[in-house]
Design a protein around this motif. Sequence first.
Motif, short mmCIF file in Angstrom:
data_model
loop_
_atom_site.label_atom_id
_atom_site.label_comp_id
_atom_site.label_asym_id
_atom_site.label_seq_id
_atom_site.Cartn_x
_atom_site.Cartn_y
_atom_site.Cartn_z
N ASN A 65 0.82 -1.22 0.00
CA ASN A 65 0.00 0.00 0.00
C ASN A 65 0.85 1.27 0.00
O ASN A 65 0.34 2.36 0.26
N SER A 77 -8.95 4.88 -7.96
CA SER A 77 -9.49 3.76 -8.73
C SER A 77 -9.84 4.18 -10.15
O SER A 77 -9.57 3.46 -11.11
N MET A 135 -4.77 -2.45 -8.39
CA MET A 135 -6.07 -2.45 -7.74
C MET A 135 -6.90 -3.67 -8.13
O MET A 135 -7.73 -4.14 -7.36
N TYR A 161 -11.22 -7.51 -7.39
CA TYR A 161 -10.37 -6.59 -6.63
C TYR A 161 -9.20 -7.35 -5.99
O TYR A 161 -9.38 -8.44 -5.45
N PHE A 206 -5.79 -3.95 -2.62
CA PHE A 206 -6.80 -2.90 -2.67
C PHE A 206 -7.77 -3.03 -1.49
O PHE A 206 -8.14 -2.03 -0.86
#
Length: 524
Positions: free
Chosen positions: A226, A507, A519, A439, A443
């Motif tokens: 992240n 996104s 993502m 996803y 994410f």
Amino acid sequence: MANAKQITPSARKRGLFARFLDMVEVVGNKLPHPATIFVLFSVIVAIISHIAAVAGVSVEFNKVDTTTKEVALTTVQAVSLLNADGIRYMFSKAVANFTGFAPLGTVLVAMLGVGVAEGTGLIQALLRKLVLSTPKRLITLVVVFAGVMSNVASDAGYVVLVPLGAIIFLSFGRHPLAGLAAAFAGVSGGFSANLLIGTIDPLLGGISTEAAKLVSTGYTVAPTANWYFMIVSTFLIMILGTLVTEKIVEPRLGEYKGSEKVDLHDLTAAEKKGLNAALISMIIFVVAIVALVAPANGILRNPADGTILGHSPFMDGLVPIIMLFFLIPGITYGGFAGTIKNDKDVASAMGKAMASMGSYLVLAFAAAQFVAYFGYTNLGTILAVKGATFLKATGMTGFPLIIGFIIVSAFINLFIGSASAKWAIMAPVFIPMLMQLGYSPEFTQVAYRIGDSTTNIISPLMSYFAVIVAFAQKYDKETGIGTLISTMVPYSIIFLLGWTIMLVIWSALGLPIGPGAEMYLPGM
């Protein structure tokens, strides 16, 4: 801080939101002393736990073991505090609950060093130098940014930066509780943002990896998964925290009329000499710590695998390192500035620091019992699983599901303070579910971290909440839980909205959220 008696008619004309905050503060401060409130909360938990246990309330879910990192089907039942075992627990564990309360040792040990730095005059001299050399318009930004960055050092920001934020604002002639709020918002509300990889990143990544293996056996979530998103988040939280402080919180507090003052006279020759000596001692100390950590076989690295993050002597010893970081320069400053003569003066400064924590100890004892009871009864786990199950059952997909997930994470965070404990419960539910929708686990982890951070600052179950109340009472004896929550609610709301909007924009642009972390899953 403005209490119920200080809210003026003009303050009530600022709109619906301002009136809502006033109501939260008034209602909250009409409650008993914060220590008494935690006792009442404990009683309520005991009653609810007994009702839930008698009713046979239980949940079954997949959970990641944070030690072995294996996923196992787990059944958790409500445990009563009012049966024979529960009553034995309350009596036999009261002392252990108190001494094992995470913030207790952290605060007291760190304050030994901070107390010497303050008692010798080092902190006051540094602040005067800061005030004389820093543009006033930048100070809020600096305080919030320092708070966000402090989470690299785990919980150090709560002990050092939050009270320091109050002193810095007071030095600039601003309301000290606005500074406390700004620092608290950065430290806790921005807990998941940072320019660097912190201790929480590998922990959450390990849990996410095991949850992802329920769908794809070879999937790995890296500690850096992240990182890109969190770097940008640092600047977002810094800007939002500054705006909330200066546009909402500080105007609502008004002018500070308390007795705490900061002397802003120019530094004397002795003080300048002491500051220079303290700086040299601080550099020597930092170099010594780096020498113990930097080499591949460094003494303060984990002896088993040579790592620094996670359970290493460096990370486990961070609190005494912080103590020495303040203690050594404090003693050095006092010696060169002439504010201490011998070891008795040092011990006296430590004693005064401990004496000032008396009210906190009372508050911490009650808060420790409440937090322990909530864990023992399994009510937090049951709430988390029920909330996750409810969201899954709604049948939402796409971004409505993601936003719902963030909101549920934020709500559950009010009841379970530990980020890893919540994620161990929620990851095996949501990562597989969102992987089926395309996803990536990285994410999903980002979305969780947004919800997990933003409500820290308004949850009495957050282990350092009692500490912040105690710090605030130094400037306003009438400060209670209602005052603190009403002050922090604007940060919580704005951070949640701003961070969620940022995720939507991220996104839409299809940007990677970390090195090699997209993502969406490949082919989706």
